[in-house]
Scaffold this motif. Structure first.
Motif, PDB file in Angstrom:
ATOM      1  N   ALA A  71       6.773  10.790  -7.701  1.00 30.68           N
ATOM      2  CA  ALA A  71       6.943  10.513  -6.279  1.00 30.68           C
ATOM      3  C   ALA A  71       8.406  10.714  -5.925  1.00 30.68           C
ATOM      4  N   HIS A  72       8.648  11.117  -4.688  1.00 28.92           N
ATOM      5  CA  HIS A  72      10.024  11.373  -4.275  1.00 28.92           C
ATOM      6  C   HIS A  72      10.124  11.314  -2.760  1.00 28.92           C
ATOM      7  N   LEU A  73      11.269  10.882  -2.255  1.00 33.99           N
ATOM      8  CA  LEU A  73      11.493  10.886  -0.805  1.00 33.99           C
ATOM      9  C   LEU A  73      12.197  12.178  -0.400  1.00 33.99           C
ATOM     10  N   ILE A  74      11.888  12.635   0.816  1.00 36.73           N
ATOM     11  CA  ILE A  74      12.526  13.833   1.360  1.00 36.73           C
ATOM     12  C   ILE A  74      13.125  13.469   2.714  1.00 36.73           C
ATOM     13  N   GLY A  98      12.354   4.799  -3.664  1.00 42.13           N
ATOM     14  CA  GLY A  98      13.060   4.135  -2.565  1.00 42.13           C
ATOM     15  C   GLY A  98      12.180   3.734  -1.395  1.00 42.13           C
ATOM     16  N   THR A  99      10.893   4.060  -1.463  1.00 38.51           N
ATOM     17  CA  THR A  99       9.967   3.764  -0.371  1.00 38.51           C
ATOM     18  C   THR A  99       9.984   2.290   0.035  1.00 38.51           C
ATOM     19  N   CYS A 100       9.899   1.389  -0.935  1.00 40.17           N
ATOM     20  CA  CYS A 100       9.771  -0.042  -0.630  1.00 40.17           C
ATOM     21  C   CYS A 100      10.978  -0.548   0.158  1.00 40.17           C
ATOM     22  N   TYR A 144       0.808  -1.230   0.000  1.00 40.97           N
ATOM     23  CA  TYR A 144       0.000   0.000   0.000  1.00 40.97           C
ATOM     24  C   TYR A 144       0.840   1.279   0.000  1.00 40.97           C
ATOM     25  N   ALA A 145       2.130   1.202   0.396  1.00 36.31           N
ATOM     26  CA  ALA A 145       2.930   2.429   0.461  1.00 36.31           C
ATOM     27  C   ALA A 145       3.603   2.773  -0.868  1.00 36.31           C
ATOM     28  N   CYS A 146       3.810   1.808  -1.731  1.00 36.50           N
ATOM     29  CA  CYS A 146       4.462   2.106  -3.018  1.00 36.50           C
ATOM     30  C   CYS A 146       3.578   3.068  -3.809  1.00 36.50           C
ATOM     31  N   PRO A 147       4.109   4.237  -4.177  1.00 34.86           N
ATOM     32  CA  PRO A 147       3.287   5.239  -4.870  1.00 34.86           C
ATOM     33  C   PRO A 147       2.934   4.844  -6.300  1.00 34.86           C
ATOM     34  N   ALA A 148       3.571   3.811  -6.824  1.00 27.73           N
ATOM     35  CA  ALA A 148       3.252   3.366  -8.183  1.00 27.73           C
ATOM     36  C   ALA A 148       2.542   2.011  -8.156  1.00 27.73           C
ATOM     37  N   ALA A 149       2.201   1.541  -6.964  1.00 32.61           N
ATOM     38  CA  ALA A 149       1.524   0.248  -6.786  1.00 32.61           C
ATOM     39  C   ALA A 149       2.244  -0.870  -7.538  1.00 32.61           C
TER      40      ALA A 149
END
Lengths: 94, 432
Positions: B279-282, A66-68, A41-46
């Motif tokens: 999308a981008h991290l900060i 880099g979220t995942c 659910y956190a990946c912005p591109a699903a």
């Protein structure tokens, strides 16, 4: 239900066919050990989807944020690298 | 490639470009490596350009840089589900011949900045990903790229590879980012005719408006949203801490959709054509999360060093300033014929400490912890402020004393008197 594909459709990509830049190290950890499955659910591109209890990764729409990798802090089960030079997302506006 | 460079700069964002430009302008032999097809294609920002930081590098940038609008008005909105309370500051003084802030689009802006770097004499190679740092006897001596025979050597490597900072992590210079110290922001760009945009925001010519937004749209998560006016488009985005996304399980694009549908926002973007989703991290860990910034033959600048002032939404200016100061450090050593050893590069950290970069980050060093420990700043207070305004602005025969009492009671019920005083103290302590 938001159609994330419609958003990603606006973007420009040069997909490196057959060479995904992100891999799930051990898929069993996602199925057996991971309670949160936060990547789904956190990946912005699903890019991560649930099929039953299994997590499947398709990197074609990846925004290279880099979220995942960071959100998988308990299991560190995401092998994350940037795509080969010139490949992946190509922002028109950024 | 067996030739050796005075410096290698990894990445062509604001920090990398500032460093490469400064080094090349001083006559050093510089190689800059960028993984994008052209500089800018991998880079994401809101985006606001702070003139001062760039002016110190390219004084006449206004004559040629692709700028969108100069900002004459800043609005701050705190939203509840279907209302907004806010403040704004607008001034003609921001329309001087040297405006202080501009909206920009990073893809064209970074491409322009990179052309300046090339013109200054640096060798800029794109479509090349640096995969690791080359080390010999505990010293960084160059980089390995994903090209064939892709090892390249230099006296110093400046890491401007962005928030993920994979190279320094791989080399063991610092650890992985903590989900509590990094925000994920998503945004869209919507195109509208210029006249429509000027009418909606009460601006003329190249004047621009920025709106910073907090409240209900973040679902109580630590985060904010923003709306920036470009020449013929609007950038709209929202970002919250990764640790909070993990807790709430709200997908980031769902937040963005809700923001677009908020009654205070929807009319501003109505009829726009969405042309990109990013999308981008900060890095928002602030002062206490800053890693080691230099070592034997290496320095780290910009987002990869965590140099972001989240409280003021500033990052690109800290990036450019750190890139410039890192370059000036190398230039001075080069001039004296001294090596880029850890000992000699300590000048970089000392100069950063003396600049607004570290002074500002230090000022807000307690803020991340305070925000983690007090989620009601993002959930309870936005509601209370909106309801207070609603009560006071509704004329319904009830007298004003009674209305004030209702408002006071709503605050005390939610937070208690001690709680309110504690919150005020904590906010003061976090920002003093």
């Amino acid at each position: 239900m938001i159609n994330i594909q419609e958003k990603l459709f606006q973007n420009r990509y040069r997909v490196d066919d057959g060479r995904p830049h992100i891999r799930i190290r051990n898929p069993e950890i996602c199925t057996e050990d991971c309670q949160s499955q936060a990547c789904t659910y956190a990946c912005p591109a699903a890019c991560y989807t649930l099929e039953g209890k299994a997590v499947t990764l398709t990197t074609d729409g990846c925004l290279e944020c880099g979220t995942c990798r960071i959100i998988c802090s308990e299991h560190q089960n995401v092998d994350w690298a940037y795509p080969r030079g010139g490949h992946g997302i190509l922002f028109k506006f950024g | 490639m067996t030739e050796k460079f005075d410096a290698i700069v990894v990445g062509a964002g604001p920090a990398g470009n500032a460093a490469a430009y400064t080094l090349a302008s001083a006559g050093l032999k510089v190689l800059q490596l960028e993984r994008g097809e052209t500089p800018g294609t991998k880079n994401v920002q809101g985006a606001i350009l702070y003139s001062d930081a760039l002016e110190r590098i390219i004084p006449d940038f206004r004559n040629e840089a692709p700028l969108e609008r100069h900002i004459i008005e800043q609005r701050m909105w705190v939203l509840d589900d279907d209302s907004a309370i806010g403040t704004s500051y607008r001034s003609e003084a921001f329309s001087s011949d040297r405006p202080n802030r501009y909206t920009i689009l990073r893809a064209p802006f970074d491409r322009w900045f990179s052309e300046k770097v090339r013109a200054a004499g640096a060798l800029v190679i794109c479509e090349t990903t640096v995969t690791e740092l080359l080390q010999e006897g505990g010293r960084v001596v160059g980089v390995r790229t994903d090209r064939e025979e892709g090892d390249i050597y230099a006296d110093v490597v400046i890491l401007a590879d962005g928030v993920n900072s994979l190279l320094a992590r791989k080399a063991g210079f610092h650890g992985e980012l903590d989900p509590r110290n990094v925000a994920l922001a998503v945004k869209e760009i919507h195109f509208l005719p210029e006249e429509t945009l000027q009418g909606r925001f009460n601006i003329k010519g190249s004047e621009g408006v920025v709106i910073e937004i907090a409240g209900a749209v973040t679902h109580g998560m630590v985060g904010t949203a923003f709306l920036y006016t470009n020449r013929e488009s609007i950038t709209l985005g929202i970002g919250c801490l990764l640790s909070d996304f993990k807790k709430t399980r709200v997908p980031p694009y769902a937040l963005l959709e809700e923001l677009k549908q908020h009654p205070a926002i929807a009319p501003l973007i109505e009829g726009g054509e969405m042309k990109e989703y990013a999308a981008h991290l900060i890095p928002e860990g602030g002062y206490k999360a800053i890693p080691k910034l230099y070592g034997e033959g290496w320095m780290i600048v910009g987002d990869s060093a965590g140099l972001v002032n989240a409280a003021h939404r500033e990052g690109s200016n800290l990036a450019m300033t750190s890139g410039r100061i890192a370059a000036e450090t190398v230039i001075a050593l080069h001039g004296k014929g001294l090596p880029c050893s850890q000992e000699n590069l300590a000048v970089y950290r000392a100069a950063l400490d003396e600049s607004f970069v570290m002074k500002d980050l230090k000022k807000y060093r307690e803020l991340p912890e305070v925000l983690h420990g007090n989620p009601h700043f993002f959930s309870v207070y936005p509601k209370l402020f909106n309801r207070a305004a609603h009560t006071m602005l509704t004329v319904d025969g009830e007298d004003k004393h009674s209305k004030e009492k209702t408002v006071r009671r709503s605050f005390v019920e939610q937070r208690s008197l001690l709680g309110l005083m504690g919150d005020a103290y904590r906010m003061w302590r976090a920002t003093r």
